[in-house]
Design a protein around this motif. Sequence first.
Motif, PDB file in Angstrom:
ATOM      1  N   LEU A  20      -3.325   1.202  23.778  1.00 36.30           N
ATOM      2  CA  LEU A  20      -3.491   0.001  22.963  1.00 36.30           C
ATOM      3  C   LEU A  20      -3.248   0.358  21.501  1.00 36.30           C
ATOM      4  CD1 LEU A  20      -6.617  -1.463  24.756  1.00 36.30           C
ATOM      5  CD2 LEU A  20      -4.259  -2.258  24.919  1.00 36.30           C
ATOM      6  N   LYS A  21      -1.994   0.308  21.092  1.00 36.63           N
ATOM      7  CA  LYS A  21      -1.641   0.760  19.751  1.00 36.63           C
ATOM      8  C   LYS A  21      -2.203  -0.142  18.664  1.00 36.63           C
ATOM      9  CE  LYS A  21       2.985  -1.247  20.392  1.00 36.63           C
ATOM     10  NZ  LYS A  21       4.421  -0.964  20.322  1.00 36.63           N
ATOM     11  N   GLN A  22      -2.508  -1.418  18.988  1.00 32.83           N
ATOM     12  CA  GLN A  22      -3.091  -2.295  17.976  1.00 32.83           C
ATOM     13  C   GLN A  22      -4.499  -1.844  17.578  1.00 32.83           C
ATOM     14  OE1 GLN A  22      -2.429  -3.018  21.156  1.00 32.83           O
ATOM     15  NE2 GLN A  22      -3.362  -4.926  21.839  1.00 32.83           N
ATOM     16  N   MET A  23      -5.093  -0.933  18.367  1.00 28.82           N
ATOM     17  CA  MET A  23      -6.428  -0.417  18.053  1.00 28.82           C
ATOM     18  C   MET A  23      -6.405   1.055  17.655  1.00 28.82           C
ATOM     19  SD  MET A  23      -8.970  -2.262  20.750  1.00 28.82           S
ATOM     20  CE  MET A  23      -8.752  -3.981  21.233  1.00 28.82           C
ATOM     21  N   GLU A  24      -5.227   1.603  17.432  1.00 30.75           N
ATOM     22  CA  GLU A  24      -5.108   3.012  17.030  1.00 30.75           C
ATOM     23  C   GLU A  24      -5.568   3.180  15.582  1.00 30.75           C
ATOM     24  OE1 GLU A  24      -4.770   6.757  17.534  1.00 30.75           O
ATOM     25  OE2 GLU A  24      -3.745   5.641  19.118  1.00 30.75           O
ATOM     26  N   LYS A  25      -6.538   4.049  15.365  1.00 29.20           N
ATOM     27  CA  LYS A  25      -7.072   4.264  14.023  1.00 29.20           C
ATOM     28  C   LYS A  25      -6.073   5.042  13.183  1.00 29.20           C
ATOM     29  CE  LYS A  25     -11.845   4.155  15.681  1.00 29.20           C
ATOM     30  NZ  LYS A  25     -13.104   4.910  15.846  1.00 29.20           N
ATOM     31  N   ILE A  26      -5.729   4.478  12.023  1.00 28.52           N
ATOM     32  CA  ILE A  26      -4.735   5.068  11.132  1.00 28.52           C
ATOM     33  C   ILE A  26      -5.354   5.463   9.789  1.00 28.52           C
ATOM     34  CG2 ILE A  26      -2.521   4.721   9.985  1.00 28.52           C
ATOM     35  CD1 ILE A  26      -2.241   4.710  13.000  1.00 28.52           C
ATOM     36  N   GLY A  27      -6.200   4.592   9.244  1.00 31.62           N
ATOM     37  CA  GLY A  27      -6.853   4.860   7.964  1.00 31.62           C
ATOM     38  C   GLY A  27      -8.012   5.828   8.093  1.00 31.62           C
ATOM     39  N   LYS A  28      -8.472   6.373   6.972  1.00 24.68           N
ATOM     40  CA  LYS A  28      -9.523   7.390   6.975  1.00 24.68           C
ATOM     41  C   LYS A  28     -10.883   6.840   7.378  1.00 24.68           C
ATOM     42  CE  LYS A  28      -7.652  10.966   3.998  1.00 24.68           C
ATOM     43  NZ  LYS A  28      -7.891  11.873   2.868  1.00 24.68           N
ATOM     44  N   GLY A  30     -11.259   4.506   9.760  1.00 26.42           N
ATOM     45  CA  GLY A  30     -11.103   3.847  11.051  1.00 26.42           C
ATOM     46  C   GLY A  30     -10.231   2.614  11.028  1.00 26.42           C
ATOM     47  N   GLU A  31      -9.566   2.328   9.885  1.00 29.95           N
ATOM     48  CA  GLU A  31      -8.717   1.151   9.810  1.00 29.95           C
ATOM     49  C   GLU A  31      -7.507   1.287  10.738  1.00 29.95           C
ATOM     50  OE1 GLU A  31     -10.508   1.751   5.649  1.00 29.95           O
ATOM     51  OE2 GLU A  31      -9.464   2.993   7.122  1.00 29.95           O
ATOM     52  N   VAL A  32      -7.084   0.172  11.301  1.00 30.85           N
ATOM     53  CA  VAL A  32      -5.851   0.103  12.086  1.00 30.85           C
ATOM     54  C   VAL A  32      -4.802  -0.598  11.227  1.00 30.85           C
ATOM     55  CG1 VAL A  32      -7.138   0.080  14.245  1.00 30.85           C
ATOM     56  CG2 VAL A  32      -6.492  -2.093  13.185  1.00 30.85           C
ATOM     57  N   LEU A  33      -3.558  -0.605  11.681  1.00 30.99           N
ATOM     58  CA  LEU A  33      -2.498  -1.176  10.841  1.00 30.99           C
ATOM     59  C   LEU A  33      -2.743  -2.644  10.512  1.00 30.99           C
ATOM     60  CD1 LEU A  33       0.836   0.433  12.121  1.00 30.99           C
ATOM     61  CD2 LEU A  33      -0.419   0.901  10.016  1.00 30.99           C
ATOM     62  N   LEU A  34      -3.295  -3.408  11.446  1.00 30.11           N
ATOM     63  CA  LEU A  34      -3.475  -4.831  11.145  1.00 30.11           C
ATOM     64  C   LEU A  34      -4.522  -5.062  10.061  1.00 30.11           C
ATOM     65  CD1 LEU A  34      -6.214  -6.277  12.517  1.00 30.11           C
ATOM     66  CD2 LEU A  34      -4.924  -5.887  14.601  1.00 30.11           C
ATOM     67  N   ASP A  35      -5.434  -4.084   9.838  1.00 28.89           N
ATOM     68  CA  ASP A  35      -6.349  -4.190   8.701  1.00 28.89           C
ATOM     69  C   ASP A  35      -5.572  -4.350   7.398  1.00 28.89           C
ATOM     70  OD1 ASP A  35      -9.288  -3.861   9.293  1.00 28.89           O
ATOM     71  OD2 ASP A  35      -8.550  -2.126  10.390  1.00 28.89           O
ATOM     72  N   TYR A  36      -4.531  -3.543   7.245  1.00 27.02           N
ATOM     73  CA  TYR A  36      -3.746  -3.566   6.007  1.00 27.02           C
ATOM     74  C   TYR A  36      -2.933  -4.854   5.902  1.00 27.02           C
ATOM     75  CZ  TYR A  36      -5.218   1.236   5.571  1.00 27.02           C
ATOM     76  OH  TYR A  36      -5.994   2.362   5.446  1.00 27.02           O
ATOM     77  N   SER A  37      -2.444  -5.352   7.024  1.00 30.92           N
ATOM     78  CA  SER A  37      -1.707  -6.623   7.002  1.00 30.92           C
ATOM     79  C   SER A  37      -2.619  -7.768   6.589  1.00 30.92           C
ATOM     80  CB  SER A  37      -1.107  -6.904   8.384  1.00 30.92           C
ATOM     81  OG  SER A  37      -0.072  -5.999   8.677  1.00 30.92           O
ATOM     82  N   VAL A  38      -3.824  -7.810   7.143  1.00 29.80           N
ATOM     83  CA  VAL A  38      -4.765  -8.869   6.774  1.00 29.80           C
ATOM     84  C   VAL A  38      -5.144  -8.749   5.303  1.00 29.80           C
ATOM     85  CG1 VAL A  38      -7.086  -9.779   7.177  1.00 29.80           C
ATOM     86  CG2 VAL A  38      -5.633  -9.156   9.114  1.00 29.80           C
ATOM     87  N   TYR A  39      -5.396  -7.545   4.849  1.00 29.31           N
ATOM     88  CA  TYR A  39      -5.744  -7.311   3.443  1.00 29.31           C
ATOM     89  C   TYR A  39      -4.628  -7.810   2.526  1.00 29.31           C
ATOM     90  CZ  TYR A  39      -7.468  -4.675  -0.641  1.00 29.31           C
ATOM     91  OH  TYR A  39      -7.937  -4.315  -1.887  1.00 29.31           O
ATOM     92  N   ASP A  40      -3.379  -7.472   2.861  1.00 30.25           N
ATOM     93  CA  ASP A  40      -2.242  -7.908   2.052  1.00 30.25           C
ATOM     94  C   ASP A  40      -2.025  -9.411   2.139  1.00 30.25           C
ATOM     95  OD1 ASP A  40      -1.595  -5.420   1.017  1.00 30.25           O
ATOM     96  OD2 ASP A  40      -0.249  -4.921   2.665  1.00 30.25           O
ATOM     97  N   ALA A  41      -2.287  -9.997   3.306  1.00 31.10           N
ATOM     98  CA  ALA A  41      -2.128 -11.442   3.458  1.00 31.10           C
ATOM     99  C   ALA A  41      -3.102 -12.199   2.559  1.00 31.10           C
ATOM    100  CB  ALA A  41      -2.331 -11.839   4.919  1.00 31.10           C
ATOM    101  N   LEU A  42      -4.333 -11.737   2.483  1.00 32.95           N
ATOM    102  CA  LEU A  42      -5.306 -12.389   1.606  1.00 32.95           C
ATOM    103  C   LEU A  42      -4.859 -12.299   0.154  1.00 32.95           C
ATOM    104  CD1 LEU A  42      -8.691 -11.218   3.193  1.00 32.95           C
ATOM    105  CD2 LEU A  42      -7.453 -13.355   3.570  1.00 32.95           C
ATOM    106  N   ARG A  43      -4.288 -11.154  -0.233  1.00 34.05           N
ATOM    107  CA  ARG A  43      -3.760 -11.006  -1.601  1.00 34.05           C
ATOM    108  C   ARG A  43      -2.558 -11.920  -1.818  1.00 34.05           C
ATOM    109  NH1 ARG A  43      -3.445  -4.649  -3.270  1.00 34.05           N
ATOM    110  NH2 ARG A  43      -2.254  -4.411  -1.342  1.00 34.05           N
ATOM    111  N   GLY A  44      -1.854 -12.263  -0.737  1.00 39.35           N
ATOM    112  CA  GLY A  44      -0.669 -13.113  -0.833  1.00 39.35           C
ATOM    113  C   GLY A  44      -0.948 -14.594  -0.701  1.00 39.35           C
ATOM    114  N   VAL A 122       3.726 -15.322  11.258  1.00 42.72           N
ATOM    115  CA  VAL A 122       3.377 -14.558  12.449  1.00 42.72           C
ATOM    116  C   VAL A 122       3.864 -13.129  12.285  1.00 42.72           C
ATOM    117  CG1 VAL A 122       5.465 -15.378  13.613  1.00 42.72           C
ATOM    118  CG2 VAL A 122       3.601 -14.440  14.974  1.00 42.72           C
ATOM    119  N   ILE A 123       3.031 -12.169  12.695  1.00 47.61           N
ATOM    120  CA  ILE A 123       3.368 -10.751  12.569  1.00 47.61           C
ATOM    121  C   ILE A 123       2.929  -9.993  13.820  1.00 47.61           C
ATOM    122  CG2 ILE A 123       3.163 -10.718  10.042  1.00 47.61           C
ATOM    123  CD1 ILE A 123       0.433  -9.247  10.490  1.00 47.61           C
ATOM    124  N   ASN A 124       3.478  -8.797  14.005  1.00 43.59           N
ATOM    125  CA  ASN A 124       2.989  -7.867  15.017  1.00 43.59           C
ATOM    126  C   ASN A 124       1.751  -7.154  14.492  1.00 43.59           C
ATOM    127  OD1 ASN A 124       5.257  -8.403  16.639  1.00 43.59           O
ATOM    128  ND2 ASN A 124       6.433  -6.734  15.704  1.00 43.59           N
TER     129      ASN A 124
END
Length: 303
Positions: A20-28, A30-44, A122-124
Motif C-alpha cells: 500500500l504505497k499510499q501509506m508508505e512513510k516518507i517524511g521524518k 511518519g508523513e506520507v506523500l499525500l500529506d505534502y499534497s494536502v499541505y500544498d493544496a491548503l496553501r493553494g 484530482v490527484i494520485n
Amino acid sequence: MKGPILVVLAAGMGSRYGGLKQMEKIGKNGEVLLDYSVYDALRGGFEKVVFIIRHDLEKDFGELILSRMQGKVKYELAYQELDSLIPPAFFEEAKNLGRTKPWGTAHALLCAADKLDAPFAVINSDDFYGREAFAVIGKHLGDPNVKDGAIVPYRLEPTLSPQGTVARGVCEIENGYLKSVDELVSIQKKDGKIFNTSADGSIRYLTADTPVSMNFFGYPASVLPYFKKYFDDFIKVSARELKAECYLPKAADSFIKNGFLKIRALNADSLWFGVTYREDRAVAVKCLEDLTAKGIYPAKLWA
C-alpha cells in the motif's frame, strides 16, 4: 462561491509497488506523500479534501494519516469498491470472471461525486506534485467564472522509474489547451531511448520533454454528468474484460473530442516524484529532506 475541493485517489492496490504505497512513510515524522499534497493544496486555496479509499483501509488510513490532520484539514471520505456504481448484472458477471480490482481512476472519482459541490482537482495519493502546481490550479479553480477544465502536465523523463515501466497519459498541447491525451501503459527508458511498448509489441519512441498527465486535473463541478455518461458507456463495453480500467486521461480526451469541455494546460514548472516501485522510496525521501532543508516545508508538517 465555495473554495475548490481536492480529491485524493487513495484506493489503489499498488501492484507494482508490492504494497500500500499510499501509506508508505516518507517524511521524518511518519508523513506520507499525500500529506505534502494536502499541505500544498491548503496553501493553494483549496478548502476541503475528499479521500477516496476502500473500506478495508479505513482503520489504518485513519490511524496513520488522518490522525495527523485532525483539526487542521476539513475532509470527507468516499469509498471505491468493486461493486460501487456498477449495475448488479455487470458486477456479478465480472466477479464470476475473477475480477478483484475496482474499475480505475475515473470510476474512483465518480465514487466521490456526491461530495463535489464546487470546482475540484484530482490527484494520485502516491505522487508528489509540488506547491507551484497546487498554486496555479488553485488559482484557476478559484475563479468564480471558471468554465474550463485544467491539467498540470509534467515533462516525461523525470517521471520515469529506473525500476521498470510506467503508465503515462501523453499530452498534445496547442495554444495553451490540451488537444489530446493518449494513455500509454508501458513506458521505459533503455539505452538512452524512451519508448512505449504496446500490447501488440509495436514500439513508440518519445522525447524527454514530452508533456504527460500525472492525473492532476481540475474541473468545474458541472463536468460530473459527463463523467457518469463516460463511465456508463465504458461498463457496457468493458465489464467482461478482466483487467479493463476506466482512466481519467482517457475521459479527458473524450470530453475534448466531443466538444464537452476545454482543458487548459497550466505551466507550473514544478518538481515531481513518486513511488511507483518500492525502490523509488529512497529518492522520494531524499527529495523531501532537501525541500525541508530549504525551508519549503516545516520539519514537522502538521505541528
